[in-house]
Scaffold this active site. Structure first.
Site, short mmCIF file in Angstrom:
data_model
loop_
_atom_site.label_atom_id
_atom_site.label_comp_id
_atom_site.label_asym_id
_atom_site.label_seq_id
_atom_site.Cartn_x
_atom_site.Cartn_y
_atom_site.Cartn_z
N HIS A 68 -11.81 -38.09 -26.19
CA HIS A 68 -11.16 -39.23 -26.11
C HIS A 68 -12.17 -39.94 -25.97
O HIS A 68 -12.45 -41.36 -25.30
CB HIS A 68 -10.18 -38.94 -25.04
CG HIS A 68 -9.06 -40.46 -24.98
ND1 HIS A 68 -9.06 -41.06 -23.53
CD2 HIS A 68 -7.94 -41.75 -25.46
CE1 HIS A 68 -9.34 -42.05 -23.21
NE2 HIS A 68 -8.53 -42.81 -24.49
N ARG A 97 -3.81 -0.94 -6.15
CA ARG A 97 -3.31 -2.20 -6.41
C ARG A 97 -3.83 -3.41 -7.48
O ARG A 97 -4.03 -2.80 -8.36
CB ARG A 97 -3.71 -2.79 -4.79
CG ARG A 97 -5.43 -3.13 -5.05
CD ARG A 97 -5.53 -4.11 -3.67
NE ARG A 97 -5.43 -3.21 -2.90
CZ ARG A 97 -6.55 -2.87 -1.96
NH1 ARG A 97 -7.73 -2.17 -2.91
NH2 ARG A 97 -6.25 -2.22 -0.91
N LYS A 124 1.13 -1.94 0.06
CA LYS A 124 -0.39 0.04 0.02
C LYS A 124 1.16 1.23 -0.02
O LYS A 124 0.76 2.21 -0.68
CB LYS A 124 -0.97 0.42 1.23
CG LYS A 124 -2.31 0.78 1.05
CD LYS A 124 -2.97 1.14 2.84
CE LYS A 124 -4.37 -0.80 2.53
NZ LYS A 124 -3.53 -1.44 3.33
N GLY A 178 -6.87 -6.03 3.28
CA GLY A 178 -8.38 -5.96 4.10
C GLY A 178 -7.94 -7.22 5.26
O GLY A 178 -8.70 -7.47 5.90
#
Length: 894
Positions: A851, A314, A25, A133
């Site tokens: 397959h 961020r 931050k 958070g």
């Protein structure tokens, strides 16, 4: 360095490189501030201060040791230890030097202002993990004493139970994570919110998504209000969607410190928070920030007195990566997952992806040894750019039908992408612009060959001829590769052989597959109501010449060779598989098995689970899963039962074919239909087994290539240039050639970076269809009238079976008991021996011709494929009912 600069740094002196000092931050706030973005002033209390504070607590060494022993899922233990740590830290004095540094820095800011005090962890806001958070935030903090008290609480919040468990589950060592604290002047906003520069729902990189509400953003972050939603198309700077939320309250700062919840009036609750111009301005600001960081961003913002402020940014960690390389035009490109089509959803290492781009024949403007622009990679998975085919009307009609055979969910997802208005609007910007003639250049020779296969060429002799051609071509490629000197010349020959391989496959091998499909469809059309669905299904059972079925039968033969010696049977049942094989020569009567084992590896040793990735171990390298199949056969099958079962299926298939021919002769024009039906039945039974031939060819060639690459890797390790032979899989072939050619070159840092990137891709769930804008499409087909709770999929092999489920995620670690229902994420030829004991198949991906579906039909067991989340929703030991005709699965009461 003074104590002030050791313990505190103003935003103006911080950049992204300072993350170890100020956390994610803090580093982002400093980076934005220095780049000139509108960030409120503030400073960071560095991790030096945190570490000195923790060092002042004598119990921390003991606490860290307890955390290191904590199980990742033990919530109660995390809660207990975390509470002890927090209580202890709350009682620990902050060192005087730290107090002095923080106080002095506070004096440089407005003493009358309110401040936000936020935690900033050094493992926070990383590209593949968001710690947002996880630690605490304190708002409207006033005065130095209150700031220091909030800082102490922030430091202690590194040890909340949620923060502890998050680190445990994401592999971060507790002692390695330190906490900085951000002290930032409060903005007292009229409006605040969150902005994603790429839409987190659709994942469209050109749609900015904005949540907005009144007051401080904490009401929105905490989920206390339903915010307004604004979606802006950043290509056109146009507001494309507004959803007004019910904003029941706002969080406002108090004059004396702290915050209060304010209930809003009815008019304000449903009022539009942002004007269109404000939303577009915010989106433009977000795009500038994303451009600065070079990736999409999750941004916190606020507007106070008409001024926009940035409170945090961020990276968005939840986006699936865009395809690489991206197109160079402005068209909206659509990509289809070849990983789904090839039923292998694990990520593929770089060299494996590069070889598939080298092999694919389309859009290779620089010649056969260039990389196809059609094949791309996203999240470590293979994707095919189908936009050039979709530029032609014929392609838009045929391609969804073709993918419907491979995976119905791909087809429905592709249709959903085609329905996007932006696709048609931007299609004229496609470069190069595909013409119908370009498509026919590839398709016409295949189409002509299919007609010849259906009506002129003998199906039995053609299948045998193409089977032999595989062996001859691979042997010739091996000879040409080994004729070159080891090193760069031999690697360049690998590039030529793999770059040319599809040109040796086209048109015969695609025509072989198309001939099998076309003969089945034509036969059903020709007979119409004269044929029963049961016979049309049964006619493709017990086929001869399918390379995967032949391999499966050979596994059963190996078990029968073991049975010839009772002592060898006991040996394999009592020891781990590889240990038993290593000592088998000491057991009397083992000779026939060991000879048969070597013959099997000579023919099939280049195969194995997830074999489209060249880096994955082949059976000749790690035979564990193969030996488990052999041992499982010993326990659950009688001698020769596999051959007898196949003969029974073959007889049933021949009988169904005879009934179809007889049915064709009935009614008006029966004398015309009968010989044509006889020809088509023969085509069905001899061309359908060729479905696996092209892949068998490619895997055999990759087997030769892998042997040479492994020898080169061993030499590089011996020369001290690589740490491990498997490191080469993290390079593409051109990089490997250059590395071998330059003896002084150091490549370990690049390999380490690629290893980290590959580890990230393991956590991603690939989408069946994606666009160059980043949108994901996984559209389920619509069904009605099914039992409640039914798992919907694709009807791949008829029949209904009830039984006990066995979830198998890795065929190298699990075996199937006789009569169990196989629940798998996908299957490929490395899984085939499991079908010996399976009563039915349920698979998360796949279609009618993938397959697992083909093998299930040949074995006569029901199959439902394309069932998303089947391995998570069905548990081993549960009773399930598989409806192979209707395409759904029921989980039954115990």
């Amino acid at each position: 360095m003074t104590n002030a600069t050791l313990y505190t740094l103003p935003f103006s002196q911080i950049s992204a490189a300072d993350l170890p000092l100020v956390g994610g931050k803090g580093a982002n706030l400093g980076e934005m501030s220095r780049a000139g973005f509108p960030v409120p002033p503030g400073f960071c209390i560095t991790t030096h201060a945190f570490r000195d504070f923790v060092a002042a607590c004598p119990q921390m060494a003991e606490f860290y040791a307890a955390l290191a022993e904590l199980p990742p899922e033990d919530l109660m233990a995390a809660r207990r230890i975390g509470e002890m740590i927090r209580q202890t830290l709350h009682e620990t004095a902050i060192p005087d030097e730290v107090v002095t540094a923080v106080t002095r820095t506070c004096h440089t800011l407005d003493p009358q202002a309110a401040y936000a005090v936020r935690s900033s962890a050094t493992a926070e806001d990383l590209p593949d993990a968001s710690f947002a958070g996880q630690q605490d935030t304190y708002l409207n903090v006033r005065g130095e004493a209150a700031i220091l008290a909030a800082v102490r609480r922030c430091w202690a919040s590194l040890f909340t139970d949620r923060a502890i468990l998050y680190r445990q589950q994401n592999g971060f060592a507790h002692q390695d994570v330190a906490l900085s604290v951000v002290v930032q002047q409060m903005v007292l906003p009229d409006v605040s919110g969150i902005l994603f520069t790429a839409d987190p729902v659709s994942q469209n990189r050109h749609i900015t998504s904005i949540d907005a509400s009144y007051g401080l953003g904490e009401a929105l972050v905490a989920g206390l209000v339903s915010a307004d939603l604004y979606r802006v198309d950043t290509r056109r700077n146009a507001l494309v969607e507004v959803k007004i939320g019910d904003k029941r309250l706002a969080i406002r700062p108090l004059p004396t410190g702290g915050t209060i919840q304010e209930t809003l009036g009815d008019e304000q609750r449903t009022a539009q928070v942002l004007s269109p111009a404000q939303a577009i301005d915010l989106a433009q600001l977000g795009q500038r920030i994303a451009a600065h960081y070079g990736q999409p961003q999750d941004i916190e913002w606020a507007i106070a007195a008409g001024q926009t402020y940035l409170l945090q940014t961020r990276p968005i960690t939840t986006l699936f990566p865009l395809p690489v390389p991206l197109p160079q035009d402005e068209a909206l490109h659509i990509y289809v997952s070849l990983s789904h089509a090839q039923v292998m959803l694990d990520p593929i290492k770089r060299l494996g992806i590069d070889l598939w781009r080298l092999m694919f024949p389309t859009l290779k403007p620089a010649g056969p040894t260039s990389r196809s622009q059609t094949i791309t990679a996203a999240g470590g998975r293979l994707y095919m750019d189908v936009t050039h085919l979709l530029n032609v009307r014929l392609g838009r009609k045929v391609l969804p039908l073709a993918f419907n055979i491979a995976d119905e969910l791909i087809a429905t997802s592709l249709k959903a992408a085609l329905d996007r208005p932006e696709f048609r609007q931007r299609l004229p910007q496609l470069r190069p612009a595909t013409r119908l003639a370009d498509v026919l250049y590839f398709i016409k020779p295949i189409y002509k060959r299919v007609l010849a296969y259906l009506f002129r060429i003998d199906p039995a002799s053609k299948l045998a001829e193409l089977t032999q051609r595989i062996d001859d071509n691979v042997a010739a490629s091996r000879q040409r590769i080994l004729a070159q000197p080891a090193g760069v010349p031999r690697l360049r020959q690998i590039e030529r052989e793999t770059g040319d391989v599809f040109f040796r496959i086209i048109p015969d091998f695609p025509a072989l597959i198309a001939g099998g499909i076309a003969s089945q469809r034509f036969l059903a059309f020709l007979l119409g109501r004269h044929a029963t669905p049961e016979d049309l299904t049964a006619v493709v059972r017990g086929l001869s010449g399918n390379v995967t079925t032949e391999m499966d039968l050979a596994v059963g033969d190996l078990a029968d060779l073991v049975r010839q010696s009772p002592a060898l049977v006991r040996h394999f049942q009592q020891l781990p598989p590889t240990a038993a094989l290593a000592t088998a020569h000491t057991i009397p009567g083992s000779g026939p098995f060991l000879a048969g084992w070597q013959q099997f590896l000579d023919r099939y040793g280049m195969r194995g689970p997830s074999e489209i990735d060249i880096s994955r171990p082949r059976w000749r390298e790690d035979p564990t899963s193969l030996l488990q199949f052999v041992v499982g056969n010993l326990e659950h099958a009688a001698p020769g039962s596999h051959r007898a079962h196949h003969a029974q299926m073959a007889a049933a298939g021949e009988a169904a074919g005879a009934r179809l021919v007889a049915a064709a002769g009935r009614g008006l024009l029966g004398f015309v239909r009968r010989p044509l039906a006889r020809r088509l039945v023969k085509a069905v039974r001899h061309y359908t087994p060729g479905r696996e031939h092209p892949k068998f060819y490619l895997i055999k060639l990759l087997g030769v290539v892998k042997e040479v690459l492994q020898a080169q890797a061993a030499q590089l390790v011996a020369d001290g240039r690589l740490d491990h032979p498997d490191d080469i899989w993290h390079l593409d072939l051109a990089e490997l050639i250059d590395f071998v050619a330059e003896p002084e070159r150091e490549i370990r840092p690049l390999i380490a970076q690629r290893q980290v990137e590959f580890a990230r891709t393991r956590k991603l769930t690939p989408s069946r269809v994606i666009t160059s804008d980043g949108e994901l499409f996984n559209v389920l087909p619509r069904r009605s009238g099914l039992p409640e709770g039914a798992l919907i999929g694709i009807a791949a092999s008829s029949g209904t079976v009830e039984g006990v489920a066995k979830v198998v995620l890795d065929p190298t670690k699990d075996i199937l008991a006789k009569g169990e229902i196989l629940i798998a994420p996908f299957t490929d030829p490395g899984w085939t021996p499991l079908f010996i004991n399976a009563a039915a198949l349920v698979m998360e991906v796949g279609g009618l011709m993938t397959h697992g579906s083909v093998v299930a039909r040949e074995y006569g067991i029901p199959a439902v494929v394309g069932v998303p989340g089947a391995t998570a929703q069905i548990k081993t030991g549960q009773h399930v009912r598989v409806h192979g005709d209707a395409g759904f699965v029921e989980i039954l009461p115990s």
